[in-house]
Design a protein around this motif. Sequence first.
Motif, PDB file in Angstrom:
ATOM      1  N   GLU A  33     -46.650  20.744  -9.256  1.00 43.37           N
ATOM      2  CA  GLU A  33     -47.280  21.460 -10.359  1.00 43.37           C
ATOM      3  C   GLU A  33     -46.546  21.227 -11.673  1.00 43.37           C
ATOM      4  O   GLU A  33     -47.149  21.140 -12.748  1.00 43.37           O
ATOM      5  N   LEU A  34     -45.192  21.090 -11.606  1.00 38.46           N
ATOM      6  CA  LEU A  34     -44.423  20.818 -12.807  1.00 38.46           C
ATOM      7  C   LEU A  34     -44.691  19.395 -13.295  1.00 38.46           C
ATOM      8  O   LEU A  34     -44.893  19.169 -14.498  1.00 38.46           O
ATOM      9  N   GLU A  35     -44.708  18.461 -12.367  1.00 37.72           N
ATOM     10  CA  GLU A  35     -44.973  17.066 -12.746  1.00 37.72           C
ATOM     11  C   GLU A  35     -46.358  16.925 -13.370  1.00 37.72           C
ATOM     12  O   GLU A  35     -46.529  16.249 -14.391  1.00 37.72           O
ATOM     13  N   ASP A  36     -47.359  17.568 -12.763  1.00 34.18           N
ATOM     14  CA  ASP A  36     -48.716  17.491 -13.305  1.00 34.18           C
ATOM     15  C   ASP A  36     -48.782  18.066 -14.715  1.00 34.18           C
ATOM     16  O   ASP A  36     -49.455  17.502 -15.595  1.00 34.18           O
ATOM     17  N   TYR A  37     -48.091  19.170 -14.938  1.00 30.32           N
ATOM     18  CA  TYR A  37     -48.163  19.814 -16.252  1.00 30.32           C
ATOM     19  C   TYR A  37     -47.494  18.969 -17.335  1.00 30.32           C
ATOM     20  O   TYR A  37     -48.092  18.714 -18.387  1.00 30.32           O
ATOM     21  N   ASP A  58     -51.358  28.771 -20.513  1.00 29.16           N
ATOM     22  CA  ASP A  58     -50.192  29.644 -20.576  1.00 29.16           C
ATOM     23  C   ASP A  58     -49.806  30.004 -19.150  1.00 29.16           C
ATOM     24  O   ASP A  58     -50.635  29.895 -18.232  1.00 29.16           O
ATOM     25  N   PHE A  59     -48.564  30.405 -18.950  1.00 26.10           N
ATOM     26  CA  PHE A  59     -48.091  30.693 -17.595  1.00 26.10           C
ATOM     27  C   PHE A  59     -47.380  32.029 -17.552  1.00 26.10           C
ATOM     28  O   PHE A  59     -46.744  32.443 -18.523  1.00 26.10           O
ATOM     29  N   ASP A  60     -47.486  32.678 -16.398  1.00 31.13           N
ATOM     30  CA  ASP A  60     -46.835  33.970 -16.197  1.00 31.13           C
ATOM     31  C   ASP A  60     -45.358  33.746 -15.869  1.00 31.13           C
ATOM     32  O   ASP A  60     -45.042  33.003 -14.927  1.00 31.13           O
ATOM     33  N   PRO A  61     -44.440  34.353 -16.613  1.00 31.61           N
ATOM     34  CA  PRO A  61     -43.009  34.111 -16.370  1.00 31.61           C
ATOM     35  C   PRO A  61     -42.512  34.621 -15.022  1.00 31.61           C
ATOM     36  O   PRO A  61     -41.478  34.153 -14.526  1.00 31.61           O
ATOM     37  N   LEU A  69     -41.113  28.073 -18.214  1.00 30.79           N
ATOM     38  CA  LEU A  69     -39.963  27.531 -18.937  1.00 30.79           C
ATOM     39  C   LEU A  69     -40.249  26.137 -19.479  1.00 30.79           C
ATOM     40  O   LEU A  69     -39.789  25.771 -20.572  1.00 30.79           O
ATOM     41  N   ALA A  70     -41.017  25.334 -18.718  1.00 28.04           N
ATOM     42  CA  ALA A  70     -41.371  23.991 -19.188  1.00 28.04           C
ATOM     43  C   ALA A  70     -42.243  24.077 -20.438  1.00 28.04           C
ATOM     44  O   ALA A  70     -42.014  23.355 -21.419  1.00 28.04           O
ATOM     45  N   ARG A  71     -43.241  24.961 -20.419  1.00 26.03           N
ATOM     46  CA  ARG A  71     -44.102  25.115 -21.599  1.00 26.03           C
ATOM     47  C   ARG A  71     -43.301  25.630 -22.787  1.00 26.03           C
ATOM     48  O   ARG A  71     -43.478  25.180 -23.931  1.00 26.03           O
ATOM     49  N   LYS A  72     -42.401  26.569 -22.528  1.00 27.90           N
ATOM     50  CA  LYS A  72     -41.561  27.114 -23.592  1.00 27.90           C
ATOM     51  C   LYS A  72     -40.715  26.020 -24.241  1.00 27.90           C
ATOM     52  O   LYS A  72     -40.566  25.968 -25.473  1.00 27.90           O
ATOM     53  N   ALA A  73     -40.169  25.122 -23.417  1.00 29.30           N
ATOM     54  CA  ALA A  73     -39.370  24.015 -23.940  1.00 29.30           C
ATOM     55  C   ALA A  73     -40.223  23.084 -24.798  1.00 29.30           C
ATOM     56  O   ALA A  73     -39.779  22.618 -25.860  1.00 29.30           O
ATOM     57  N   LYS A 106     -31.899  27.377 -21.811  1.00 29.14           N
ATOM     58  CA  LYS A 106     -33.013  28.245 -21.428  1.00 29.14           C
ATOM     59  C   LYS A 106     -33.668  27.804 -20.126  1.00 29.14           C
ATOM     60  O   LYS A 106     -34.269  28.629 -19.429  1.00 29.14           O
ATOM     61  N   SER A 107     -33.551  26.515 -19.787  1.00 31.49           N
ATOM     62  CA  SER A 107     -34.153  26.022 -18.547  1.00 31.49           C
ATOM     63  C   SER A 107     -33.457  26.559 -17.300  1.00 31.49           C
ATOM     64  O   SER A 107     -33.986  26.442 -16.195  1.00 31.49           O
ATOM     65  N   PHE A 108     -32.265  27.141 -17.467  1.00 33.16           N
ATOM     66  CA  PHE A 108     -31.543  27.720 -16.328  1.00 33.16           C
ATOM     67  C   PHE A 108     -31.857  29.207 -16.158  1.00 33.16           C
ATOM     68  O   PHE A 108     -31.323  29.843 -15.247  1.00 33.16           O
ATOM     69  N   ASP A 109     -32.709  29.762 -17.017  1.00 34.56           N
ATOM     70  CA  ASP A 109     -33.104  31.167 -16.861  1.00 34.56           C
ATOM     71  C   ASP A 109     -33.755  31.373 -15.500  1.00 34.56           C
ATOM     72  O   ASP A 109     -34.559  30.547 -15.044  1.00 34.56           O
TER      73      ASP A 109
END
Length: 323
Positions: A33-37, A58-61, A69-73, A106-109
């Motif tokens: 799902e991360l790769e696709d996004y 948008d994604f639910d945290p 986190l990927a979208r936020k980055a 932030k990616s380690f949150d």
Amino acid sequence: DPDDEAWLDYFSAGELEEIKAFRRPELPELPKELEDYIFSYRGKKDLKSLLCRRREVDFDPIEEPVLYLARKAIVEATDLFVFNHFPFDNRSESDLIHRVWNFIEKSFDGSRLKVESGEKGSLASAQRKNARRGSLCDPSGQLQRRKVGTKVDLRFSSGTREYGCAEAGLFTDMTSTKPIVEGTINLPRILKDMFLGLVTEVPALIRDIKVGGFLISAIDNSSGLNLTAFILDSPAGKVCRVTKVGPYDFPTSPTEFAKKFIPLLALIWQMRTLMATVVELVEGDDTIKMPSTSKSASPCPIPRCMESPKILPRKRNHGGDEL
């Protein structure tokens, strides 16, 4: 570091390749799902299409933290184009960490690793520097002052254990002294301190423990921004080995955003997963050390880093004809 050409004086090219290949550390695969996004941004080569794509989903945290986190980055990286932060001139190392590369921290949150920024002293480095403090005195007979651990720009830890760090620097060019020292001496040295700190606690895992690092570089007065990942391990349990991944450039225009930012985002997630796996290994170890009056041999066969030599100030030569 088998990629360091200095080792060609001691090993053949084939032997160095064998060292690199032996139980080579592998980066974890990305969740589908991360790769696709992140690959959904491929082909978006102007600011308008990038902003349009980031608004589409948008994604639910809580339910989808990795995607959130990927979208936020991506949002924060593309905002650098919106507000004209490039070229990244006349900035400090702190600006570099907190403005361009803030997505690393932030990616380690949400992980088991805590990320601390702001020139934090390494606990493992302090332990090494003060290992003989109890047996050393200054010329007046007083106990030597406790030394502070080497400071790093980012420190990755869980409790009192350290699993990695990052160093950032603004350089005039990549062949100047500072980037060479940072990448070939300072960062590997701190990573080895952290590695030995973990191995001393769980010696049975010496071949499985890996610590991670990042070298963040920027060429002053140019658009050069890049990141190299470091993985330090000991696959045979005898010496430490450094494996480098990169360098990868940060995109400085919308045209190259997908091509350059997708690998960076993937690498940060992979390093986060690698470090988190080591946290689970170390914290999951159930070895019980029973009390004993006999002093056992050192649990780690790898020696500590040597102390850095003290560089004495160079005396000026006030030569001239004596009258």
